[in-house]
Design an enzyme around this catalytic site. Sequence first.
Site, PDB file in Angstrom:
ATOM      1  N   LYS A   1      -3.657  -4.180  -9.111  1.00 33.89           N
ATOM      2  CA  LYS A   1      -2.536  -3.272  -8.826  1.00 33.89           C
ATOM      3  C   LYS A   1      -1.493  -3.358  -9.941  1.00 33.89           C
ATOM      4  CE  LYS A   1      -3.355  -3.630  -3.863  1.00 33.89           C
ATOM      5  NZ  LYS A   1      -3.037  -4.323  -2.604  1.00 33.89           N
TER       6      LYS A   1
ATOM      7  N   GLN B   1       0.929  -8.732  -0.133  1.00 34.81           N
ATOM      8  CA  GLN B   1      -0.529  -8.778  -0.025  1.00 34.81           C
ATOM      9  C   GLN B   1      -0.939  -9.562   1.221  1.00 34.81           C
ATOM     10  OE1 GLN B   1      -2.726  -7.153  -2.153  1.00 34.81           O
ATOM     11  NE2 GLN B   1      -4.343  -7.797  -0.739  1.00 34.81           N
TER      12      GLN B   1
ATOM     13  N   ASP C   1       2.738   0.649   0.966  1.00 34.21           N
ATOM     14  CA  ASP C   1       1.432   0.458   1.622  1.00 34.21           C
ATOM     15  C   ASP C   1       1.328   1.373   2.841  1.00 34.21           C
ATOM     16  OD1 ASP C   1      -0.381  -1.229   0.385  1.00 34.21           O
ATOM     17  OD2 ASP C   1       0.584  -3.061   1.098  1.00 34.21           O
TER      18      ASP C   1
END
Length: 297
Positions: free
Chosen positions: A53, A97, A120
Site C-alpha cells: 500500500k 492494518q 478502508d
Amino acid sequence: MAQILDGREVSAAIKETLKREVSAMVDAGMRPPHLVAILVGNDGGSMTYVGAKEKACHEVGFLGSVIRYDDTVTEAELLEKIDEINNDSQIDGLIVQLPLPSHIDENKVTLAISPAKDVDGFHDVNMGRLTKGADGVKPATPYGITLILKHYGIETAGKNVVVVGRSNIVGRPMSIMLSGPGETGNATVTVTHSRTVDLASYTRNADILVAAIGKPGFITGDMVKPGAVVIDVGTTRITDPSKKAGWRLSGDVDFASTEPVAGAITPVPGGVGPMTIAGLLANTLLARKAGIAARTA
Ligand code: NAP
C-alpha cells in the site's frame, strides 16, 4: 478457456489515472493526498500488505507513511495516536492494518477513526452510507471488484450473483454494492455462508460468483456454471517448499478445475489483491477532495 481478469493490469491503468489527477492537484498548488497506515506487530502477511500500500501511494504521487508498533502496544496508546491523526489536517486517510493483537478491540479501533479519514470504509457511518446508497468511500476490496468488473465491461444488471462469505469487509458490502442501483449494481444477489445448506446448488446457478471464504481451493469446477464470471477473493498462505519463501498464496477457487468451466476468472495472485489497493487509493483521493471541498465551502 476462461478470460483472465488481470488485476495487475487494471490496477496499473487506474493508478495512471489517479497519478494524473494528483499531478494536476499539485500543479494547482495543492498538497497531494496523504495516507497513513498503522501496523501493529510483525505478521508477515500484514507487513507485506502495508508495504504494498505504501509503495502504491508513492507510485501515484501520494504522501504515504507507516506508523509501526510492537504487538505490546496498548489499546489506549493506539486510540491516542488515532485521535492525533484524526485532528491532523495534513493527513487525509488512515488505515489500521487488521488483524490486531487479541488484547486490542478491533471494533473500538475501527470506530475511533474519523469517518472522513476511514479510507478502508469499515466505519459504521461509511457502512451505513453504503447501505443507503449514498456517495462516499466504499470498502476497498469489494470496491476494487466493482472496478475490475467495470473495466472488462461485465454486465451485472439482472444477473444472478452468488457471494460466498458474509464478512463485514468483503462478502456483506459486496452483496450491498452488487444489489444496489448503479453501474455495477442491479444484480440479484444471494449471500451464502457456513450455515448454507447445499452451497453448490446456489453457486451452480451464479452468472457471477464471488468467493470470499478463506479456504484454499474450496470452490471447484463442478460447483461453477459454465461461462460464469468467477471472482476469487481468497488469499491464504500455504506451504510450498518449491518456493523461495516456503509458501505461496492460494485463492478460495481451485483454478485448475474452474478455469476450463468459467467464462472469466481472477487469478490469485494478480486478481483481486491489486484491485483492493486501487480501491484504497481511489478512496484516499476522494477523502482528500472532500477535505478540500469542506474547507472551501
Ligand atoms: P472471514 O471474515 O473469515 O469470513 C469468511 C466467510 O466465509 C464467513 O462469512 C464464513 O461464514 C464463510 N465461510 C466459511 N466457511 C464456509 C463454508 N464452508 N461454506 C460457505 N461459507 C463459508 O474472511 P474475510 O475477511 O471475508 O476474507 C475471506 C478471504 O479473502 C480470506 O482468504 C482473506 O485473506 C481474503 N481477503 C483478500 C483480500 C484481497 O485484497 N485479496 C482482502 C480481504 C480479504 P460464517 O459467517 O457463517 O462464519
